[in-house]
Write an enzyme that holds these catalytic residues in place. Structure first.
Site, PDB file in Angstrom:
ATOM      1  N   SER A   9       0.830  -1.201   0.000  1.00  0.00           N
ATOM      2  CA  SER A   9       0.000   0.000   0.000  1.00  0.00           C
ATOM      3  C   SER A   9       0.872   1.261   0.000  1.00  0.00           C
ATOM      4  CB  SER A   9      -0.972  -0.054   1.181  1.00  0.00           C
ATOM      5  OG  SER A   9      -2.020   0.866   1.004  1.00  0.00           O
ATOM      6  N   ASP A  43     -10.086  -5.511  -3.553  1.00  0.00           N
ATOM      7  CA  ASP A  43      -9.502  -4.503  -2.670  1.00  0.00           C
ATOM      8  C   ASP A  43     -10.370  -3.244  -2.733  1.00  0.00           C
ATOM      9  OD1 ASP A  43      -7.912  -2.381  -1.666  1.00  0.00           O
ATOM     10  OD2 ASP A  43      -6.051  -3.382  -2.272  1.00  0.00           O
ATOM     11  N   HIS A  96      -7.372  -6.041   0.693  1.00  0.00           N
ATOM     12  CA  HIS A  96      -6.189  -5.200   0.917  1.00  0.00           C
ATOM     13  C   HIS A  96      -5.390  -5.645   2.148  1.00  0.00           C
ATOM     14  CE1 HIS A  96      -4.045  -1.452  -0.051  1.00  0.00           C
ATOM     15  NE2 HIS A  96      -4.029  -1.130   1.227  1.00  0.00           N
TER      16      HIS A  96
END
Length: 296
Positions: A163, A240, A274
């Site tokens: 991320s 995600d 995620h």
């Protein structure tokens, strides 16, 4: 108390490490250390996994950069990296995601800016510029510290992350041609100048002049990359929530890389989100990818 391995040369006092924890894991040791950071002007913790091989020889190092809200703990307890790191003889270093306890007004107001959200940039704006220098910390200060205190081969390092940390990994590799032998990322923020997370962070840390933001945007950096071939591996969960919210924008990076003939393996993984459950599922592939280049 300073803790260092027998392999290390005597280090300067500002390189002193204090061991916070040590647990035997996958035949090696998962440790956490604390030190006074000269770049960040505060005490910082980082995790280091020492594979069994590190007891007898110098090993390459993979740096792992974590995402928003994380500390050094998330990766070492959730990603399942240690078995593969032990197998391939790779030291893994996982720093924190921001300076801590700097008492800057507003640092704890939101989860996506300030504490836990350093974005791997060197801030130029008050009140952040004194402490929020995560880019210099992870690319300069931390590797020097690691190489001085652990049995590393300084010429063999790589970088990965998730991320915000995937953004960090990509920019570290693209901004420093040849420094990192491999790079990979899970659900990286690929084009921060175009997404809400990046725009908020960059405005705060770098100011309103958007041209200064481009120095920390993987998509922009890839467009002007000229250096040794960089083989990029990216995994992205198809389910995600931040992909659908247009925070990650991998298509923009992929387009630039194919135009520039930068080799990218981009895998859209059906059903994955995620979280670290997703990271855990493909961690072995990433460590194998790094091993291929680090142990070449």
């Amino acid at each position: 108390t300073c803790t260092r391995t027998a392999h290390a040369p005597p280090s300067r006092s500002n390189m002193a490490l204090t061991q916070v924890s040590s647990n035997k894991c996958a035949g090696g040791f998962q440790k956490v250390f604390e030190h006074e950071s000269s770049e960040l002007k505060c005490k910082m913790k980082f995790a280091v996994y020492l594979p069994p091989k590190a007891e007898t020889e110098k090993c390459p190092v993979m740096y792992w950069l974590s995402g928003l809200t994380c500390t050094e703990q998330n990766f070492i307890t959730k990603a399942g990296s240690q078995l593969a790191a032990a197998e391939h003889g790779i030291i893994i270093v996982a720093p924190d995601t921001s300076p801590r306890g700097c008492n800057i007004e507003g640092e704890d107001e939101s989860w996506d800016f300030g504490t836990g959200a350093g974005f791997y940039v060197d801030a130029t704006q008050d009140p952040w510029k004194t402490n929020y220098r995560m880019y210099s910390y992870v690319t300069e200060e931390l590797p020097k510290l690691i190489n001085a205190n652990f049995p590393t081969d300084p010429d063999r390092m790589s970088v990965s992350g998730h991320s915000m940390g995937g953004h960090g990994a990509l920019i570290c590799a693209l901004k420093n041609p040849g420094k990192y032998k491999a790079v990979s990322a899970f659900a990286p923020i690929c084009n921060p100048v175009q997404c809400p997370w990046g725009q908020k962070a960059f405005t705060g840390y770098l100011g309103s002049d958007r041209t200064t933001w481009e120095a920390y945007d993987a998509t922009v950096l890839a467009a002007s990359y000229s250096g040794p071939q960089l083989d990029i591996l990216i995994d992205q969960g198809r389910d995600d929530q931040f992909l659908s919210a247009s925070q990650l924008l991998p298509d923009n990076l992929i387009a630039v890389c194919s135009e520039k003939k930068i080799p990218v393996v981009f895998r859209l993984q059906p059903g994955y989100d995620h979280s670290y459950f997703f990271i855990y599922s493909f961690m072995n592939d990433h460590i194998k990818h790094h091993a291929k280049f680090l142990n070449a």
